[in-house]
Design a protein around this motif. Structure first.
Motif, PDB file in Angstrom:
ATOM      1  N   ALA A  74      37.795  47.060  47.780  1.00  0.00           N
ATOM      2  CA  ALA A  74      36.783  47.356  46.756  1.00  0.00           C
ATOM      3  C   ALA A  74      35.913  48.557  47.147  1.00  0.00           C
ATOM      4  O   ALA A  74      35.778  49.499  46.350  1.00  0.00           O
ATOM      5  N   PRO A  75      35.307  48.566  48.336  1.00  0.00           N
ATOM      6  CA  PRO A  75      34.526  49.759  48.675  1.00  0.00           C
ATOM      7  C   PRO A  75      35.398  51.001  48.853  1.00  0.00           C
ATOM      8  O   PRO A  75      34.941  52.125  48.594  1.00  0.00           O
ATOM      9  N   LEU A  76      36.648  50.818  49.254  1.00  0.00           N
ATOM     10  CA  LEU A  76      37.547  51.974  49.352  1.00  0.00           C
ATOM     11  C   LEU A  76      37.848  52.537  47.963  1.00  0.00           C
ATOM     12  O   LEU A  76      37.930  53.761  47.785  1.00  0.00           O
ATOM     13  N   ALA A  77      38.002  51.654  46.979  1.00  0.00           N
ATOM     14  CA  ALA A  77      38.183  52.109  45.599  1.00  0.00           C
ATOM     15  C   ALA A  77      36.942  52.857  45.126  1.00  0.00           C
ATOM     16  O   ALA A  77      37.042  53.872  44.425  1.00  0.00           O
ATOM     17  N   ALA A 115      30.018  51.356  47.474  1.00  0.00           N
ATOM     18  CA  ALA A 115      30.657  51.604  48.772  1.00  0.00           C
ATOM     19  C   ALA A 115      29.683  51.345  49.917  1.00  0.00           C
ATOM     20  O   ALA A 115      30.023  50.664  50.894  1.00  0.00           O
ATOM     21  N   TRP A 116      28.465  51.860  49.802  1.00  0.00           N
ATOM     22  CA  TRP A 116      27.452  51.664  50.843  1.00  0.00           C
ATOM     23  C   TRP A 116      27.140  50.184  51.018  1.00  0.00           C
ATOM     24  O   TRP A 116      27.120  49.675  52.143  1.00  0.00           O
ATOM     25  N   GLY A 117      26.907  49.494  49.922  1.00  0.00           N
ATOM     26  CA  GLY A 117      26.539  48.086  50.010  1.00  0.00           C
ATOM     27  C   GLY A 117      27.627  47.228  50.614  1.00  0.00           C
ATOM     28  O   GLY A 117      27.370  46.367  51.460  1.00  0.00           O
ATOM     29  N   ARG A 118      28.855  47.458  50.198  1.00  0.00           N
ATOM     30  CA  ARG A 118      29.964  46.602  50.654  1.00  0.00           C
ATOM     31  C   ARG A 118      30.470  46.969  52.036  1.00  0.00           C
ATOM     32  O   ARG A 118      30.979  46.119  52.755  1.00  0.00           O
ATOM     33  N   LEU A 119      30.347  48.222  52.417  1.00  0.00           N
ATOM     34  CA  LEU A 119      30.747  48.607  53.786  1.00  0.00           C
ATOM     35  C   LEU A 119      29.605  48.432  54.766  1.00  0.00           C
ATOM     36  O   LEU A 119      29.822  48.399  55.979  1.00  0.00           O
ATOM     37  N   GLY A 120      28.392  48.342  54.243  1.00  0.00           N
ATOM     38  CA  GLY A 120      27.212  48.258  55.092  1.00  0.00           C
ATOM     39  C   GLY A 120      26.585  46.873  55.123  1.00  0.00           C
ATOM     40  O   GLY A 120      27.234  45.901  55.531  1.00  0.00           O
ATOM     41  N   PRO A 121      25.366  46.761  54.609  1.00  0.00           N
ATOM     42  CA  PRO A 121      24.596  45.537  54.804  1.00  0.00           C
ATOM     43  C   PRO A 121      25.009  44.344  53.945  1.00  0.00           C
ATOM     44  O   PRO A 121      24.586  43.224  54.202  1.00  0.00           O
ATOM     45  N   TYR A 122      25.839  44.538  52.931  1.00  0.00           N
ATOM     46  CA  TYR A 122      26.170  43.438  52.030  1.00  0.00           C
ATOM     47  C   TYR A 122      27.691  43.296  51.828  1.00  0.00           C
ATOM     48  O   TYR A 122      28.186  43.346  50.701  1.00  0.00           O
TER      49      TYR A 122
END
Length: 126
Positions: A74-77, A115-122
């Protein structure tokens, strides 16, 4: 924040599902008359390829986490959409289309947020 990221991802997925389907199912000539003048600049093959990328991104934003299969897709998409929208913004800049630039950059910011949220804090499952 998890709900917010799901909503943003769903909005992006719906947007690109419609946009990608339109690019695949509509002729380049018709797209041009609908206000997508850039379509005649890049040709039918490129328009169809962009449509496929948009459909893949829409599926990638939602299906992997919903199915619990490789949710990192998902974050890669989302990152793929950022790149696609930056290319769109450059195309609109070259064509001097300020509204197209604004829409492309807005969609890019939304994709960056996912992308930031899913790869990072969430991340999913946190």
């Amino acid at each position: 924040m998890n709900v917010f990221l799901w909503i943003v991802a769903a909005v992006l997925a719906a947007t690109f599902l419609g946009s990608g389907a339109m690019k695949l199912l509509t002729s380049t000539e018709k797209l041009t008359t609908l206000g997508l003048g850039w379509a005649e600049d890049v040709g039918t093959g490129m328009v169809k390829a962009i449509g496929v990328l948009e459909l893949l991104a829409a599926a990638g934003l939602t299906l992997p986490p919903l199915l619990g299969i490789a949710p990192v897709l998902a974050p890669l998409a989302a990152i793929g959409l950022v790149l696609l929208m930056l290319g769109a913004a450059l195309t609109h800049l070259r064509r001097k289309e300020p509204q197209g630039i604004a829409v492309s950059l807005t969609l890019a910011v939304l994709a960056i947020t996912v992308a930031w949220g899913r790869l990072g804090p969430y991340p999913f499952g946190a």
